[in-house]
Scaffold this motif. Structure first.
Motif: not given
Length: 261
Positions: A110-126
């Motif tokens: 759960p914590c990993t998914v929460q962090s990953f989605l957070h980074l996706v929303r902030h376009r960190f991986y773009d």
């Protein structure tokens, strides 16, 4: 977080993060920066009157890493008292080779998914490269998630492991220490215990690793075809290893997005 990730048995890989994945050489995996990732240099961040690193108050405890600033500006993830721990979330990595679909499993991490989605929303991986391809007989992964493309970049915070406990033993390891990370597994790279950040790896063939890497999802069939294409191109020639380094076929995440259906 500095130098997060994997490697092959007892092998130090360029970029530091390599050998951590195979266990036993976690410090080597970070290329000499492991202690920084695990707190060895924490005193530098807190000494001299500097405020201690901020930590979220929820169960995930996301903690700033002042000694390893974010590769791209991003705040600490939300950390509600009740972290979502049921259901799945579909995400897509749109790459220059095609879409890699991911199914994130909240029940598993759960914590990993929460962090990953957070980074996706902030376009960190773009607009980021997948900087490492391994093609050892027992370790076949593509590693991504570092905007700097060096294997040293992260989000400026770290958080705890959510390790798998039910993986089958690797048939290639008579000691039983290494387990099978199956083809299609999505897992976090790290630089030692509880140093998860933004770097992750996609397994394109069954691999033997110590169970020190949080599994938080799976890759869909289309994504596996994309991984196979990248893997077929091999590793870009380098003086350190013919089977560990940058992909010969550059693999870039153009955009990461969450599927809302």
């Amino acid at each position: 977080m500095a130098a997060a990730v994997l490697a092959a048995t007892a092998l130090v890989v360029p970029g530091g993060p390599a050998s951590a994945a195979t266990g036993g050489n976690a410090s080597a995996a970070t290329g000499g920066n492991a202690s920084a990732a695990t707190g060895g240099n924490a005193s530098a961040a807190t000494g001299g009157g500097a405020p201690p690193p901020r930590t979220t108050h929820g169960p995930c405890g996301y903690t700033e890493t002042p000694d390893e600033p974010a590769a791209r500006p991003v705040p600490l993830p939300p950390d509600p008292r009740r972290t979502l721990n049921r259901g799945t979330v579909d995400t897509v990595l749109k790459t220059n080779h095609g879409d890699i679909g991911l199914t994130l499993d909240r029940a598993e991490a759960p914590c990993t998914v929460q962090s990953f989605l957070h980074l996706v929303r902030h376009r960190f991986y773009d607009r980021t490269p997948c900087h490492r391809l391994t093609a050892y007989p027992t370790l076949k992964v593509l590693q991504c998630g570092d905007p700097t493309g060096t294997g040293e970049g992260g989000p400026g915070y770290r958080y705890k492991d959510e390790l798998p406990t039910d993986l089958p033993p690797a048939p290639t390891d008579p000691t039983g220490a290494r387990k099978v990370y199956k083809r299609g597994v999505l897992a976090m790279a790290n630089a030692g215990p509880d140093t998860n950040g933004s770097q992750f790896f996609l397994v394109y063939a069954d691999s033997a690793l110590r169970p020190n890497y949080t599994i938080f999802g799976t890759v869909d069939s289309n994504g596996l075809a994309v991984l196979d294409e990248i893997a077929a191109g091999g590793v870009k020639p380098n003086p350190d290893s013919p089977v560990d380094g940058e992909p010969a076929l550059p693999a870039n995440i153009i955009r990461a997005r969450i599927d809302y259906f």
